[in-house]
Design a protein around this motif. Structure first.
Motif, short mmCIF file in Angstrom:
data_model
loop_
_atom_site.label_atom_id
_atom_site.label_comp_id
_atom_site.label_asym_id
_atom_site.label_seq_id
_atom_site.Cartn_x
_atom_site.Cartn_y
_atom_site.Cartn_z
N THR A 73 29.38 34.36 61.62
CA THR A 73 29.73 33.62 60.38
C THR A 73 29.96 34.69 59.28
N VAL A 74 31.12 34.54 58.99
CA VAL A 74 31.65 35.48 57.56
C VAL A 74 31.26 35.26 56.44
N GLN A 75 30.67 36.18 55.70
CA GLN A 75 30.29 35.62 54.27
C GLN A 75 31.14 36.48 53.16
N PRO A 76 32.21 35.53 52.84
CA PRO A 76 33.10 36.05 51.72
C PRO A 76 32.24 36.05 50.33
N ARG A 77 32.84 37.12 49.72
CA ARG A 77 32.54 36.92 48.03
C ARG A 77 33.67 37.52 47.35
N GLN A 78 34.16 36.96 46.26
CA GLN A 78 35.40 37.14 45.36
C GLN A 78 34.82 37.04 44.13
N ASP A 79 35.08 38.07 43.43
CA ASP A 79 34.77 38.44 41.79
C ASP A 79 36.29 38.42 41.20
N THR A 80 36.49 37.21 40.23
CA THR A 80 37.76 37.39 39.53
C THR A 80 37.72 37.44 38.14
N TRP A 81 38.31 38.29 37.49
CA TRP A 81 38.53 38.07 36.07
C TRP A 81 39.64 37.49 35.71
N PHE A 82 39.85 36.46 34.76
CA PHE A 82 41.02 35.67 34.33
C PHE A 82 40.95 36.04 32.86
N VAL A 83 42.15 36.33 32.31
CA VAL A 83 42.39 36.75 30.93
C VAL A 83 43.43 35.97 30.51
N PRO A 84 43.05 35.00 29.49
CA PRO A 84 43.90 34.08 28.99
C PRO A 84 45.37 34.70 28.18
N GLY A 85 46.45 34.02 28.61
CA GLY A 85 47.64 34.73 28.38
C GLY A 85 48.19 35.71 29.42
N VAL A 86 47.44 36.12 30.08
CA VAL A 86 47.76 37.30 31.24
C VAL A 86 47.71 36.56 32.49
N THR A 93 37.20 41.76 46.43
CA THR A 93 36.91 41.04 47.55
C THR A 93 35.81 41.51 48.40
N THR A 94 35.05 41.02 49.09
CA THR A 94 34.10 41.74 50.20
C THR A 94 33.82 40.79 51.13
N SER A 95 33.60 40.95 52.54
CA SER A 95 33.58 40.01 53.28
C SER A 95 32.48 41.09 54.51
N SER A 96 31.40 39.95 54.78
CA SER A 96 30.26 40.85 55.67
C SER A 96 30.06 39.86 56.67
N VAL A 97 29.44 40.21 57.73
CA VAL A 97 28.77 39.49 58.86
C VAL A 97 27.32 40.32 58.95
N GLN A 98 26.37 39.49 58.99
CA GLN A 98 24.95 39.86 59.39
C GLN A 98 24.63 41.14 58.52
N GLN A 99 25.17 41.04 57.23
CA GLN A 99 24.63 42.05 56.09
C GLN A 99 25.47 43.28 56.49
N HIS A 100 26.33 43.34 57.44
CA HIS A 100 27.19 44.45 57.72
C HIS A 100 28.60 44.03 57.05
N GLN A 101 29.06 45.28 56.17
CA GLN A 101 30.46 44.78 55.38
C GLN A 101 31.64 45.10 56.20
N LEU A 102 32.40 43.99 56.43
CA LEU A 102 33.54 44.20 57.14
C LEU A 102 34.76 44.76 56.38
N MET A 103 35.06 44.27 55.39
CA MET A 103 36.06 44.81 54.37
C MET A 103 35.85 44.55 53.00
N ARG A 104 36.60 45.67 51.98
CA ARG A 104 36.23 45.31 50.46
C ARG A 104 37.78 45.96 50.03
N SER A 105 37.97 44.99 49.16
CA SER A 105 39.38 45.40 48.37
C SER A 105 39.08 45.22 47.05
N VAL A 106 39.94 45.90 46.24
CA VAL A 106 39.72 45.71 44.68
C VAL A 106 41.45 45.71 44.11
N LEU A 107 41.99 44.57 43.39
CA LEU A 107 43.07 44.62 42.94
C LEU A 107 42.95 44.56 41.52
#
Length: 115
Positions: A73-86, A93-107
């Protein structure tokens, strides 16, 4: 199975990532028709954020859930910041399996031209 060719993912039902009602505490959920993926979105609240194109006040929305995969089971988490007008100014974004991080990306938004 990686073939080197781009693939298309169709979210069924359609996935609502942002709501017109972004007040703190608001939440909504999404589940794939086949039951393999489920996500819960929550509006955290207003946040100040520093990105390459400047400092902004945005609304912080999190998404957390599960994706059933052949290896666990993959546990994704995504934090997004939305700015009105932009729009979306930052997304982590991070994804983990059994407390082990598979990936992390920052846009982050680096440039925005008003129409």
């Amino acid at each position: 199975d990686y073939s080197g060719e781009p693939s298309e993912t169709v979210l069924d039902p359609e996935q609502l990532r942002l709501s017109a009602d972004l007040r703190p505490g608001r939440s909504w959920s999404w589940k794939a028709t086949d039951g393999s993926t489920s996500l819960v979105y929550s509006v955290v609240g207003s946040d100040s954020l520093e990105i390459p194109m400047g400092q902004y006040q945005g609304t912080h929305v999190t998404a957390q859930g599960t994706i059933e995969a052949p290896f666990g089971t993959v546990q994704p988490r995504q934090d997004t910041w939305f700015v009105p007008g932009v729009g979306i100014a930052k997304q982590e974004t991070t994804s983990s399996v059994q407390q082990h991080q598979l990936m992390r990306s920052v846009l982050t938004l680096e440039k925005f031209d008003k129409p």
